[in-house]
Structure formats: structure tokens, C-alpha cells
Design a protein around this motif. Structure first.
Motif, PDB file in Angstrom:
ATOM      1  N   UNK A   1      14.402  -9.067   3.386  1.00  0.00           N
ATOM      2  CA  UNK A   1      15.539  -9.003   2.466  1.00  0.00           C
ATOM      3  C   UNK A   1      15.324  -9.945   1.282  1.00  0.00           C
ATOM      4  N   UNK A   2      14.955 -11.185   1.579  1.00  0.00           N
ATOM      5  CA  UNK A   2      14.770 -12.168   0.497  1.00  0.00           C
ATOM      6  C   UNK A   2      13.607 -11.770  -0.407  1.00  0.00           C
ATOM      7  N   UNK A   3      12.520 -11.330   0.211  1.00  0.00           N
ATOM      8  CA  UNK A   3      11.334 -10.973  -0.583  1.00  0.00           C
ATOM      9  C   UNK A   3      11.651  -9.812  -1.521  1.00  0.00           C
ATOM     10  N   UNK A   4      12.282  -8.785  -0.975  1.00  0.00           N
ATOM     11  CA  UNK A   4      12.501  -7.560  -1.738  1.00  0.00           C
ATOM     12  C   UNK A   4      13.548  -7.738  -2.826  1.00  0.00           C
ATOM     13  N   UNK A   5      14.610  -8.497  -2.504  1.00  0.00           N
ATOM     14  CA  UNK A   5      15.711  -8.575  -3.476  1.00  0.00           C
ATOM     15  C   UNK A   5      15.563  -9.744  -4.455  1.00  0.00           C
ATOM     16  N   UNK A   6      14.656 -10.664  -4.148  1.00  0.00           N
ATOM     17  CA  UNK A   6      14.565 -11.843  -5.032  1.00  0.00           C
ATOM     18  C   UNK A   6      13.289 -11.861  -5.866  1.00  0.00           C
ATOM     19  N   UNK A   7      12.257 -11.182  -5.372  1.00  0.00           N
ATOM     20  CA  UNK A   7      10.959 -11.295  -6.057  1.00  0.00           C
ATOM     21  C   UNK A   7      10.321  -9.935  -6.330  1.00  0.00           C
ATOM     22  N   UNK A   8       9.523  -9.928  -7.387  1.00  0.00           N
ATOM     23  CA  UNK A   8       8.577  -8.851  -7.607  1.00  0.00           C
ATOM     24  C   UNK A   8       7.236  -9.426  -7.195  1.00  0.00           C
ATOM     25  N   UNK A   9       6.439  -8.686  -6.490  1.00  0.00           N
ATOM     26  CA  UNK A   9       5.201  -9.266  -5.969  1.00  0.00           C
ATOM     27  C   UNK A   9       4.118  -8.216  -5.883  1.00  0.00           C
ATOM     28  N   UNK A  10       2.884  -8.686  -5.844  1.00  0.00           N
ATOM     29  CA  UNK A  10       1.741  -7.778  -5.778  1.00  0.00           C
ATOM     30  C   UNK A  10       0.645  -8.462  -4.960  1.00  0.00           C
ATOM     31  N   UNK A  11       0.073  -7.704  -4.042  1.00  0.00           N
ATOM     32  CA  UNK A  11      -1.050  -8.257  -3.270  1.00  0.00           C
ATOM     33  C   UNK A  11      -2.266  -8.357  -4.189  1.00  0.00           C
ATOM     34  N   UNK A  12      -2.923  -9.533  -4.204  1.00  0.00           N
ATOM     35  CA  UNK A  12      -4.059  -9.666  -5.125  1.00  0.00           C
ATOM     36  C   UNK A  12      -5.416  -9.580  -4.423  1.00  0.00           C
TER      37      UNK A  12
ATOM     38  N   UNK B   1       0.813  -1.224   0.000  1.00  0.00           N
ATOM     39  CA  UNK B   1       0.000   0.000   0.000  1.00  0.00           C
ATOM     40  C   UNK B   1       0.846   1.275   0.000  1.00  0.00           C
ATOM     41  N   UNK B   2       2.130   1.133   0.253  1.00  0.00           N
ATOM     42  CA  UNK B   2       2.986   2.324   0.404  1.00  0.00           C
ATOM     43  C   UNK B   2       4.231   2.218  -0.491  1.00  0.00           C
ATOM     44  N   UNK B   3       4.039   2.465  -1.799  1.00  0.00           N
ATOM     45  CA  UNK B   3       5.143   2.261  -2.746  1.00  0.00           C
ATOM     46  C   UNK B   3       6.376   3.103  -2.445  1.00  0.00           C
ATOM     47  N   UNK B   4       6.178   4.295  -1.835  1.00  0.00           N
ATOM     48  CA  UNK B   4       7.367   5.132  -1.570  1.00  0.00           C
ATOM     49  C   UNK B   4       8.217   4.497  -0.466  1.00  0.00           C
ATOM     50  N   UNK B   5       7.557   3.841   0.493  1.00  0.00           N
ATOM     51  CA  UNK B   5       8.314   3.142   1.553  1.00  0.00           C
ATOM     52  C   UNK B   5       9.042   1.949   0.919  1.00  0.00           C
ATOM     53  N   UNK B   6       8.326   1.240   0.062  1.00  0.00           N
ATOM     54  CA  UNK B   6       8.913   0.068  -0.596  1.00  0.00           C
ATOM     55  C   UNK B   6      10.147   0.475  -1.402  1.00  0.00           C
ATOM     56  N   UNK B   7      10.054   1.630  -2.041  1.00  0.00           N
ATOM     57  CA  UNK B   7      11.162   2.132  -2.845  1.00  0.00           C
ATOM     58  C   UNK B   7      12.412   2.376  -1.997  1.00  0.00           C
ATOM     59  N   UNK B   8      12.213   3.071  -0.878  1.00  0.00           N
ATOM     60  CA  UNK B   8      13.351   3.357   0.019  1.00  0.00           C
ATOM     61  C   UNK B   8      13.941   2.049   0.547  1.00  0.00           C
ATOM     62  N   UNK B   9      13.051   1.145   0.891  1.00  0.00           N
ATOM     63  CA  UNK B   9      13.486  -0.149   1.422  1.00  0.00           C
ATOM     64  C   UNK B   9      14.276  -0.920   0.365  1.00  0.00           C
ATOM     65  N   UNK B  10      13.763  -0.895  -0.864  1.00  0.00           N
ATOM     66  CA  UNK B  10      14.421  -1.629  -1.948  1.00  0.00           C
ATOM     67  C   UNK B  10      15.840  -1.116  -2.149  1.00  0.00           C
ATOM     68  N   UNK B  11      15.983   0.218  -2.093  1.00  0.00           N
ATOM     69  CA  UNK B  11      17.328   0.790  -2.281  1.00  0.00           C
ATOM     70  C   UNK B  11      18.279   0.290  -1.188  1.00  0.00           C
TER      71      UNK B  11
END
Ligand code: HEM
Length: 277
Positions: free
Chosen positions: A234-245, A100-110
Motif C-alpha cells: 500500500x505504501x509503496x504503490x500509493x506514495x512512490x513511483x519506482x522502477x527496478x534498475x 515485470x507485469x505493468x497490467x497487474x500493477x495497474x489493477x493494484x494501483x486502482x
């Protein structure tokens, strides 16, 4: 906890007791198979309890004796109830909040991709890597605050006392309402917003973060749960692209812990190695 204690077939309480019996039997079987050498002796908590028990039987302990078999079974059951559903549920909420919070996800991904570059030669994350995740740690903490996995926990007043003008009698049950504290706007600014950065200038109000309880009964698995959530992130963010359905936010009724009814299903695609330049 959330059922009338009626031992009548068909009631939730009765079904709970039956389920407990089944789990205790499975644990009892594992214990006897390990003792007879029929099951691999893993380096796990059950094995530690069985080894301590052996030492006590052989007089190798000074405190007089180990646990009874029933106590060992009880301890394992406690770990399953306290550790499994709570952590799984916390991870589920965390995925939902990030979705729900793509900007948080972005910072986390970096942050996590930076870390992945540093540790990519290793197959597992060390404690050092886990301590090198300042933003992810705030994501974990904020998820636990907003989800309040254990929304309240019970206490028994051992003596008459008075708190902030409220008189509490000895013997009364008092529930600590962690969820209300976590969503109190006088404690957390804009409390319904998922904002991991709020912990940068950490709230100093005492007893305001109660996700793992507080005081003498603080969660024994707190550090383990945090580490599991960070490794999972760490594993989820760096290994997969995912979307809540399924964005359904309803909570499971009558649950001991705060769980999403939908289970928060996601679609997952493996990211190819070129994401890590
Ligand atoms: C995100 C995951 C977790 C959350 C939110 C959580 C939350 C809590 C809370 C709020 C309490 C205190 C209850 C009270 O004061 O009455 C507690 C106690 C406890 N937790 Fe956790 N827990 C988590 C994971 C774990 C794990 C992974 C384990 C073990 C492997 C664990 C083992 C325990 C035990 C044994 C207690 C009882 C401590 C005592 O009464 O002395 N928990 N937990």
C-alpha cells in the motif's frame, strides 16, 4: 542447513556458528540491560518473554517455570531467522514481479488508490483496511507461490510408511519440495506466469499452496507476514513511483531462502499529493 557440519575455521558452518554466537551475545546483552532498567522496555516479544520469566520466578505462573535465558535467546534468534529475511525477500520478489507485469500493477494501483482515498485521514492502516485489499492479497499470495521463499523444508519419518507407492523407512529425512508443487502445471495453469487472478477460482488441490508450510509446523508468523506485505504494498504503490534498475534474476547461491542476488535495487520518486484526487 546448507553447509557440511565441519567446525573448522574458514568453513561456512564455522562462520555460521561464530555469527550465531555474536547474535546470541547481543540478545543476551539486551536482556540484561532491560532487567537492570538500562534499556527501554518496549512492548515487544523479548519483553513478553522476560515478563513471563519474572512471573515464573515470582511463582505467579501455574506451569512451574518460565524459559531459561538460553531458551529466550533461542526464541528471539528463531524469530529473527524465520521472520526477517523471509519477509524482506518476499517483498523484494513482489516488487520484481510487479515491475515485470505493468497490467497487474495497474489493477493494484486502482485498488490501492481507492483505499487510500477512504483512509487518507488516518495515519496508519487498520486491520479493517488490510482486510479491504482483495486484489493486493492475491498479489501477495501469487508472489509467495512464484518465489517459493522457503523452497523446501525437511521432515524426519518417525515410522515406516508408504506414500503413493514410495516406501519410506523410519529415520529417513524427507524433504517437502514446495517449489516443485508451486510450479507444477497439473496444479497451477501456466505456472511460470505471474497471475494473481488465478486465485479467484482458487485451486482446490489439497496441499498445493505451501509458502508457509502446512500442518503442525505451519508458519507462526503467517498472518503477520501477510499483513506486513500488504502494508508495504500500500505504501509503496500509493506514495512512490519506482522502477527496478537491475533486472538480474539470478538467485543467491547456498541461501537458506530464495533471494535475488541483486537485492533488486529500485529508483524511487515520491508521488505528490495530486495523484490522490
Ligand atoms: C513471507 C514471510 C514468511 C515465509 C515465506 C515463511 C515461511 C515459513 C515456512 C515455510 C515455515 C514452515 C517450515 C517447516 O514446515 O519446516 C515457517 C515456519 C515458521 N515461521 Fe515463517 N515465514 C515467513 C514469515 C515469518 C514471520 C514474520 C515469523 C515471525 C515473526 C515467522 C516465524 C516462523 C516460525 C516461528 C516458524 C516455525 C513454526 C514451527 O516449527 O512450529 N515466519 N515459516
Amino acid at each position: 542447513m546448507l553447509a557440511l557440519p565441519l567446525r573448522l575455521p574458514g568453513t561456512r558452518f564455522y562462520r555460521g556458528l561464530q555469527a550465531r554466537k555474536k547474535i546470541m551475545a547481543i540478545i543476551g546483552k539486551a536482556m540484561s540491560e532491560r532487567r537492570r532498567g538500562l534499556q527501554a522496555n518496549g512492548e515487544d516479544f523479548l519483553q513478553r518473554l522476560l515478563d513471563d520469566d519474572d512471573k515464573a520466578c515470582n511463582g505467579a505462573t501455574t506451569n512451574g517455570g518460565g524459559l531459561t535465558d538460553e531458551e529466550i535467546q533461542d526464541n528471539i534468534l528463531t524469530m529473527i531467522i524465520a521472520g526477517q529475511d523471509t519477509t524482506a525477500s518476499a517483498m523484494t520478489w513482489m516488487v520484481k514481479f510487479l515491475d515485470e507485469n505493468p497490467e497487474v500493477l495497474d489493477t493494484l494501483l486502482r485498488e490501492q488508490l481507492d483505499l487510500a482515498r477512504k483512509v487518507s485521514s488516518k495515519s496508519f492502516l487498520t486491520l479493517e483496511s488490510i482486510n479491504d485489499m482483495p486484489y493486493a492479497s492475491k498479489v501477495v499470495k501469487e508472489s509467495l507461490r512464484l518465489a517459493s521463499i522457503v523452497p523446501w523444508f525437511p521432515r524426519l519419518a518417525l515410522e515406516d510408511c508408504e506414500k503413493e507407492g514410495f516406501k519410506i523407512k523410519r529415520g529417513w529425512n524427507v524433504n517437502v519440495d514446495a517449489k516443485s508443487v508451486h510450479l507444477d502445471p497439473t496444479v497451477y495453469n501456466d505456472p511460470n506466469k505471474f497471475n494473481p487472478s488465478r486465485f479467484e477460482d482458487e485451486s482446490k488441490v489439497p496441499y498445493s499452496f505451501l509458502a508457509f508450510g502446512m500442518g503442525g509446523r505451519t508458519c507462526l508468523g503467517m498472518n503477520m507476514a501477510k499483513a506486513m506485505m500488504l502494508v508495504f504494498l500500500h505504501r509503496l504503490i500509493t506514495t512512490y513511483r519506482w522502477k527496478v534498475i537491475n533486472p538480474d534474476v539470478s538467485i543467491q547461491k547456498w541461501g537458506l531462502f530464495s533471494k535475488l542476488r541483486s537485492g533488486c535495487p529500485v529508483t524511487v520518486t515520491c508521488i505528490t499529493e495530486n495523484v490522490l484526487p
